[in-house]
Design an enzyme around this catalytic site. Structure first.
Site, mmCIF file in Angstrom:
data_model
loop_
_atom_site.group_PDB
_atom_site.id
_atom_site.type_symbol
_atom_site.label_atom_id
_atom_site.label_comp_id
_atom_site.label_asym_id
_atom_site.label_seq_id
_atom_site.Cartn_x
_atom_site.Cartn_y
_atom_site.Cartn_z
ATOM 1 N N GLY A 196 0.836 -1.204 0.000
ATOM 2 C CA GLY A 196 0.000 0.000 0.000
ATOM 3 C C GLY A 196 0.867 1.249 0.000
ATOM 4 N N ARG A 201 0.810 -4.974 -5.706
ATOM 5 C CA ARG A 201 0.893 -6.244 -4.978
ATOM 6 C C ARG A 201 1.270 -7.274 -6.039
ATOM 7 N NH1 ARG A 201 -0.878 -4.229 0.226
ATOM 8 N NH2 ARG A 201 -2.563 -2.786 -0.146
ATOM 9 N N ASP A 205 0.184 2.453 8.709
ATOM 10 C CA ASP A 205 -0.341 1.732 9.885
ATOM 11 C C ASP A 205 0.492 1.874 11.158
ATOM 12 O OD1 ASP A 205 -2.499 0.791 8.482
ATOM 13 O OD2 ASP A 205 -1.488 -1.034 7.829
ATOM 14 N N ASP A 233 2.683 -0.096 12.297
ATOM 15 C CA ASP A 233 2.589 -1.367 13.016
ATOM 16 C C ASP A 233 3.870 -2.198 12.933
ATOM 17 O OD1 ASP A 233 2.396 -1.840 10.326
ATOM 18 O OD2 ASP A 233 0.744 -3.253 10.452
ATOM 19 N N GLY A 241 -7.191 0.386 9.150
ATOM 20 C CA GLY A 241 -6.534 -0.441 10.165
ATOM 21 C C GLY A 241 -7.202 -1.799 10.234
ATOM 22 N N GLU A 280 -11.260 -0.247 10.915
ATOM 23 C CA GLU A 280 -12.005 -1.140 10.007
ATOM 24 C C GLU A 280 -11.917 -2.609 10.431
ATOM 25 O OE1 GLU A 280 -8.427 -0.708 6.735
ATOM 26 O OE2 GLU A 280 -10.403 -1.248 5.989
HETATM 27 P P1 ATP Z 1 0.858 -2.381 3.650
HETATM 28 O O1 ATP Z 1 1.254 -2.565 5.101
HETATM 29 O O2 ATP Z 1 0.670 -0.957 3.306
HETATM 30 O O3 ATP Z 1 -0.301 -3.260 3.239
HETATM 31 P P2 ATP Z 1 2.718 -4.312 2.677
HETATM 32 O O4 ATP Z 1 4.129 -4.212 2.284
HETATM 33 O O5 ATP Z 1 2.414 -5.106 3.927
HETATM 34 O O6 ATP Z 1 2.121 -2.856 2.764
HETATM 35 P P3 ATP Z 1 1.537 -6.438 1.060
HETATM 36 O O7 ATP Z 1 0.568 -6.363 -0.059
HETATM 37 O O8 ATP Z 1 1.189 -7.266 2.237
HETATM 38 O O9 ATP Z 1 1.867 -4.919 1.465
HETATM 39 O O10 ATP Z 1 2.928 -6.993 0.478
HETATM 40 C C1 ATP Z 1 3.539 -6.381 -0.636
HETATM 41 C C2 ATP Z 1 4.136 -7.427 -1.531
HETATM 42 O O11 ATP Z 1 5.184 -8.112 -0.833
HETATM 43 C C3 ATP Z 1 3.205 -8.523 -1.999
HETATM 44 O O12 ATP Z 1 2.384 -8.118 -3.069
HETATM 45 C C4 ATP Z 1 4.206 -9.595 -2.431
HETATM 46 O O13 ATP Z 1 4.752 -9.279 -3.698
HETATM 47 C C5 ATP Z 1 5.316 -9.419 -1.375
HETATM 48 N N1 ATP Z 1 5.141 -10.441 -0.340
HETATM 49 C C6 ATP Z 1 4.305 -10.427 0.705
HETATM 50 N N2 ATP Z 1 4.383 -11.573 1.418
HETATM 51 C C7 ATP Z 1 5.304 -12.344 0.782
HETATM 52 C C8 ATP Z 1 5.835 -13.658 0.996
HETATM 53 N N3 ATP Z 1 5.436 -14.419 2.023
HETATM 54 N N4 ATP Z 1 6.777 -14.103 0.134
HETATM 55 C C9 ATP Z 1 7.191 -13.358 -0.895
HETATM 56 N N5 ATP Z 1 6.723 -12.121 -1.153
HETATM 57 C C10 ATP Z 1 5.799 -11.620 -0.341
#
Ligand code: ATP
Length: 327
Positions: A14, A75, A131, A133, A174, A225
Site C-alpha cells: 500500500g 501487490r 499503519d 505497526d 486499520g 475497520e
Molecule cells: P501495507 O502494510 O501498506 O499493506 P505491505 O508491504 O504489507 O504494505 P503487502 O501487499 O502485504 O503490502 O505486500 C507487498 C508485496 O510483498 C506482496 O504483493 C508480495 O509481492 C510481497 N510479499 C508479501 N508476502 C510475501 C511472501 N510471504 N513471500 C514473498 N513475497 C511476499
C-alpha cells in the site's frame, strides 16, 4: 572494501505519504556516495519484469511534497513463488544492480527477507506504511500524515454533528492495527474508540452511552475497520436499535487516509531514513529495516520488524485516556 555500485529502489504494498521523500533521499544519498541508482517500477512486479529506469538528482526534483509514489506500487503474487524470485534475481544480475532498498510494510519485508536469504544481494528496507505497526521504529513513514488527515476530516464532521445533535460513527483504516484509530480518536476528542486489539464489545459501548453525560450535542465514535464489532455500519445497526431516538450517521473515511501531501514529520523521517539505508548498505548491512527509535537510527532484522508491535500492551492506557477525556 564494499563493492556496491548500483542501488535499486522500489516501493511496494500500500502506498503511504512520504514514499516520494524516501525515494528522493535514497537517490540523492546514493549520488552523494558516487553510486548509480535504478528505479524499479511497481514494486516486485517491476523487479520480475525488469521494468527499470535510471535515476539521477533531477528525476527526484520537486517530489518531496507529493503524496503517492512516483515509482508506483503494486501487490505481486509472483514474487511469492521461487520461480518469480529467480526471475527477479536474474534481472538484477543482468542490469548490474547489486543492492536493493525496498520501501513498504510487513508484506514487503517478508518478501525481502526471503529474497535476501535466497540470493546474494544486500537488501535494506524503509518502513513505508500508514499503519505504524512495525517493530524497530517509533513511527513509520506516512503515519503522521494519515492521522492528521483523519483529524482534519473528523473536525469537519464534528461541526455538522454538533449542529444537528448527531452521533457519528467514523471508520478509519486499520485491518489488523488500531493505531490510526487510537491516535486520531484522542486527537478528535472521540467519545469512544473501537480497535481490533482491545476486543471492545459493543455492549460496553452501549453501557457507556447510557451512563454518559446527556447534555452532549454531538458524539463521535472512531472505529478501526478491523475491529471485531465488524466496522462502522455494523456498529451503527446495533446502536440504532438500542438508541432509536439518536440521530446516527456513518462516515467511512477510506482512501483519503493514504493520499495527500506528507506532513513535515513524515518528510524529515523519510529523508533521514533514506540516506541511512544507503549508508547501511555501504557498511555491509542486509536483511534489515532502517528505523528511528528515540531519535537514533536503528537497523532491525526484517523478521523482527514484521512482528506487529504489541499494540495490545499499549492500548489499555490510551483507551483509558480516551474514556477519561470523554466525560
Ligand atoms: P501495507 O502494510 O501498506 O499493506 P505491505 O508491504 O504489507 O504494505 P503487502 O501487499 O502485504 O503490502 O505486500 C507487498 C508485496 O510483498 C506482496 O504483493 C508480495 O509481492 C510481497 N510479499 C508479501 N508476502 C510475501 C511472501 N510471504 N513471500 C514473498 N513475497 C511476499
Amino acid at each position: 572494501m564494499n563493492k556496491i555500485k548500483n542501488i535499486g529502489v522500489l516501493t511496494s504494498g500500500g502506498d503511504s505519504p512520504g514514499m516520494n521523500a524516501a525515494i528522493r533521499a535514497v537517490v540523492r544519498g546514493s549520488l552523494y556516495y558516487k553510486l548509480e541508482v535504478t528505479g524499479i517500477l511497481r514494486g516486485y512486479d517491476g523487479l520480475i519484469n525488469a521494468d527499470f529506469i535510471s535515476m539521477d538528482g533531477k528525476s527526484v526534483a520537486n517530489i518531496i511534497q507529493r503524496g503517492g509514489t512516483i515509482l508506483k506500487t503494486a501487490r505481486c503474487d509472483e514474487f511469492r513463488t521461487k520461480e518469480g524470485r529467480a526471475k527477479a534475481y536474474q534481472n538484477l544480475v543482468d542490469h548490474k544492480i547489486d543492492a536493493l532498498v525496498v520501501i513498504g510494510g510487513d508484506g514487503t519485508f517478508t518478501g525481502a527477507d526471503i529474497f535476501s536469504k535466497e540470493y546474494d544481494i544486500p537488501v535494506v528496507g524503509l518502513p513505508g506504511t500508514i499503519d505504524n505497526d512495525l517493530e524497530g521504529t517509533d513511527l513509520t513513514i506516512g503515519y503522521d500524515t494519515a492521522i492528521n488527515t483523519v483529524v482534519n476530516a473528523v473536525d469537519k464532521i464534528r461541526d455538522t454533528a454538533e449542529s444537528h445533535d448527531r452521533l457519528f460513527i467514523v471508520e478509519v483504516m486499520g485491518r489488523d492495527s488500531g493505531l490510526i484509530a487510537l491516535r486520531s480518536g484522542i486527537g478528535v476528542g472521540a467519545e469512544a474508540i473501537l480497535i481490533p486489539e482491545a476486543k471492545t464489545s459493543v455492549d460496553e459501548l452501549i453501557t457507556r452511552l447510557h451512563h454518559g453525560r446527556k447534555d452532549k450535542a454531538s458524539k463521535i465514535i472512531v472505529v478501526a475497520e478491523g475491529d471485531e464489532a465488524g466496522g462502522a455500519y455494523k456498529v451503527g445497526e446495533v446502536l440504532k436499535e438500542e438508541f432509536p431516538s439518536y440521530d446516527i450517521r456513518i462516515s467511512v473515511l477510506g482512501h483519503i487516509q493514504r493520499g495527500g501531501k506528507p506532513s513535515c514529520m513524515d518528510r524529515v523521517l523519510a529523508s533521514r531514513l533514506g540516506v541511512a539505508a544507503v549508508e547501511g548498505l555501504l557498511e555491509g548491512k542486509t536483511g534489515v529495516m532502517a528505523g528511528q527509535i528515540n531519535r537514533e537510527i536503528v537497523f532491525t532484522p526484517f523478521f523482527k520488524a514484521i512482528k506487529h508491535i504489541d499494540a495490545a500492551q499499549i492500548t489499555p492506557a490510551w483507551l483509558r485516556l480516551a474514556e477519561i477525556l470523554s466525560l
